[in-house]
Design a protein around this motif. Structure first.
Motif, PDB file in Angstrom:
ATOM      1  N   TYR A   1       0.965  -1.236  -0.210  1.00 18.17           N
ATOM      2  CA  TYR A   1      -0.018  -0.018  -0.018  1.00 18.17           C
ATOM      3  C   TYR A   1       0.744   1.212   0.127  1.00 18.17           C
ATOM      4  O   TYR A   1       1.687   1.208   0.696  1.00 18.17           O
ATOM      5  N   ALA A   2       0.479   2.152  -0.920  1.00 22.85           N
ATOM      6  CA  ALA A   2       1.474   3.294  -0.913  1.00 22.85           C
ATOM      7  C   ALA A   2       0.727   4.536  -1.045  1.00 22.85           C
ATOM      8  O   ALA A   2      -0.270   4.644  -1.649  1.00 22.85           O
ATOM      9  N   ARG A   3       1.194   5.607  -0.532  1.00 24.28           N
ATOM     10  CA  ARG A   3       0.763   7.002  -0.870  1.00 24.28           C
ATOM     11  C   ARG A   3       1.911   7.582  -2.144  1.00 24.28           C
ATOM     12  O   ARG A   3       3.034   7.271  -1.929  1.00 24.28           O
ATOM     13  N   TYR A   4       1.395   8.320  -3.141  1.00 22.13           N
ATOM     14  CA  TYR A   4       2.404   8.582  -4.139  1.00 22.13           C
ATOM     15  C   TYR A   4       2.324  10.071  -4.375  1.00 22.13           C
ATOM     16  O   TYR A   4       0.910  10.612  -4.427  1.00 22.13           O
ATOM     17  N   LEU A   5       3.265  10.618  -4.985  1.00 16.56           N
ATOM     18  CA  LEU A   5       3.221  11.886  -5.758  1.00 16.56           C
ATOM     19  C   LEU A   5       3.815  11.710  -6.911  1.00 16.56           C
ATOM     20  O   LEU A   5       4.883  11.366  -7.252  1.00 16.56           O
TER      21      LEU A   5
ATOM     22  N   GLN B   1       9.588  14.010 -14.238  1.00 14.39           N
ATOM     23  CA  GLN B   1      10.169  12.710 -14.215  1.00 14.39           C
ATOM     24  C   GLN B   1      10.502  12.265 -12.719  1.00 14.39           C
ATOM     25  O   GLN B   1      11.643  11.847 -12.591  1.00 14.39           O
ATOM     26  N   ARG B   2       9.595  12.547 -11.807  1.00 15.46           N
ATOM     27  CA  ARG B   2       9.876  12.048 -10.380  1.00 15.46           C
ATOM     28  C   ARG B   2       8.597  11.682  -9.718  1.00 15.46           C
ATOM     29  O   ARG B   2       7.710  11.765 -10.261  1.00 15.46           O
ATOM     30  N   LEU B   3       8.960  10.593  -8.904  1.00 13.22           N
ATOM     31  CA  LEU B   3       7.975   9.808  -8.219  1.00 13.22           C
ATOM     32  C   LEU B   3       8.373   9.549  -6.644  1.00 13.22           C
ATOM     33  O   LEU B   3       9.557   9.137  -6.341  1.00 13.22           O
ATOM     34  N   ARG B   4       7.462  10.071  -5.844  1.00 13.97           N
ATOM     35  CA  ARG B   4       7.670   9.673  -4.419  1.00 13.97           C
ATOM     36  C   ARG B   4       6.735   8.761  -3.980  1.00 13.97           C
ATOM     37  O   ARG B   4       5.591   8.870  -4.203  1.00 13.97           O
ATOM     38  N   LEU B   5       7.209   7.610  -3.200  1.00 17.04           N
ATOM     39  CA  LEU B   5       6.186   6.574  -2.701  1.00 17.04           C
ATOM     40  C   LEU B   5       6.654   6.376  -1.143  1.00 17.04           C
ATOM     41  O   LEU B   5       7.628   6.220  -0.784  1.00 17.04           O
ATOM     42  N   PHE B   6       5.330   6.461  -0.374  1.00 18.72           N
ATOM     43  CA  PHE B   6       5.362   6.099   1.044  1.00 18.72           C
ATOM     44  C   PHE B   6       4.637   4.934   1.108  1.00 18.72           C
ATOM     45  O   PHE B   6       3.487   4.631   1.187  1.00 18.72           O
ATOM     46  N   GLU B   7       5.544   3.783   1.441  1.00 17.30           N
ATOM     47  CA  GLU B   7       4.893   2.470   1.194  1.00 17.30           C
ATOM     48  C   GLU B   7       4.992   1.506   2.453  1.00 17.30           C
ATOM     49  O   GLU B   7       5.732   1.567   3.317  1.00 17.30           O
ATOM     50  N   LEU B   8       3.804   0.924   2.780  1.00 18.19           N
ATOM     51  CA  LEU B   8       3.808  -0.164   3.649  1.00 18.19           C
ATOM     52  C   LEU B   8       3.901  -1.623   2.729  1.00 18.19           C
ATOM     53  O   LEU B   8       2.845  -1.825   1.777  1.00 18.19           O
ATOM     54  N   VAL B   9       4.908  -2.392   2.807  1.00 16.19           N
ATOM     55  CA  VAL B   9       5.289  -3.678   1.930  1.00 16.19           C
ATOM     56  C   VAL B   9       5.276  -4.753   2.620  1.00 16.19           C
ATOM     57  O   VAL B   9       5.777  -4.898   3.766  1.00 16.19           O
ATOM     58  N   ASP B  10       4.689  -5.918   2.032  1.00  6.80           N
ATOM     59  CA  ASP B  10       4.740  -7.286   2.641  1.00  6.80           C
ATOM     60  C   ASP B  10       5.324  -7.815   1.377  1.00  6.80           C
ATOM     61  O   ASP B  10       4.867  -8.123   0.407  1.00  6.80           O
ATOM     62  N   TYR B  11       6.623  -8.189   1.763  1.00  3.49           N
ATOM     63  CA  TYR B  11       7.348  -9.084   0.741  1.00  3.49           C
ATOM     64  C   TYR B  11       7.612 -10.357   1.414  1.00  3.49           C
ATOM     65  O   TYR B  11       8.586 -10.554   2.273  1.00  3.49           O
ATOM     66  N   LYS B  12       7.433 -11.655   0.892  1.00  2.00           N
ATOM     67  CA  LYS B  12       7.776 -12.813   1.112  1.00  2.00           C
ATOM     68  C   LYS B  12       7.589 -13.077   2.943  1.00  2.00           C
ATOM     69  O   LYS B  12       8.327 -13.433   3.520  1.00  2.00           O
TER      70      LYS B  12
END
Length: 212
Positions: free
Chosen positions: A43-47, A53-64
């Motif tokens: 789940y991420a908030r993004y700008l 050509q810029r991208l900011r991601l604030f993420e809650l990640v579940d990987y494996k």
């Protein structure tokens, strides 16, 4: 009266035959990412800044089955990605191996068809969208992208990748413009950080590095 009829027919024809479109160049919102092999969920908030050509991601990640919080600033023109720890006022810098693709429906995309998200029973209960499909630029698979009929706002993106299988991205709470432009600027404590001596990384590899 004849002029009104002509205009009405023209409008009906436009609505009946959607065309590939450009998403607004500046967007703020949220998204979720899930994969077919269930290795990655986020789940991420993004700008999104399509012009710079810029991208900011604030993420809650579940990987494996490992959960983490990631704050990323991707600068495609510079070819680097920063992982930012704002509370600790530290960051890491790595080369970014990714071509910037503006948020849009490619001109060579094929229309799958229009649809109503929600209900068409009453006004305000549904959203008119169009779904498009096409080949990925490197011809490694296909994509499906759904955008709103009015405004070309992204709703979902489905793509097949060798690592994850089918990857689904769903967008919501989208707002035109950047709500806080400072979040797309590099923090002062990151300005003199040296680049890690690593091979350029794909975006998905960032998750693997955090869990290794």
């Amino acid at each position: 009266m004849k002029l009104l009829l002509v205009l009405a027919c023209f409008l009906a024809a436009c609505l009946a035959s959607p065309h590939p479109c450009y998403t607004p160049p500046l967007l703020t919102g949220a998204l979720t990412i899930s994969t077919q092999n269930e290795e990655l969920w986020a789940y991420a908030r993004y700008l999104y800044d399509g012009m710079g050509q810029r991208l900011r991601l604030f993420e809650l990640v579940d990987y494996k089955n490992k959960t983490m919080n990631i704050d990323l600033l991707l600068l495609f023109r510079e070819g680097v990605v920063y992982e930012i720890a704002d509370k600790e006022r530290t960051c890491t810098k790595q080369p970014l191996h990714a071509q910037f693709h503006p948020a849009e429906v490619p001109k060579d995309a094929t229309l799958v068809g229009p649809a109503i998200v929600g209900s068409s029973s009453s006004p305000g209960e549904g959203l008119l969208v169009n779904t498009w499909t096409g080949d990925l630029p490197d011809k490694t698979g296909k994509y499906f992208i759904t955008v709103t009929e009015f405004g070309c706002i992204p709703v979902s993106f489905l793509v097949h990748t060798p690592q994850f299988g089918w990857m689904a991205v769903n967008y919501f709470d989208n707002v035109k413009g950047i709500t806080d432009p400072s979040l797309l600027e590099l923090p002062a404590f990151c300005s003199n950080v040296p680049t890690k001596e690593t091979q350029p990384v794909h975006f998905s590899k960032l998750f693997q590095q955090r869990t290794n």
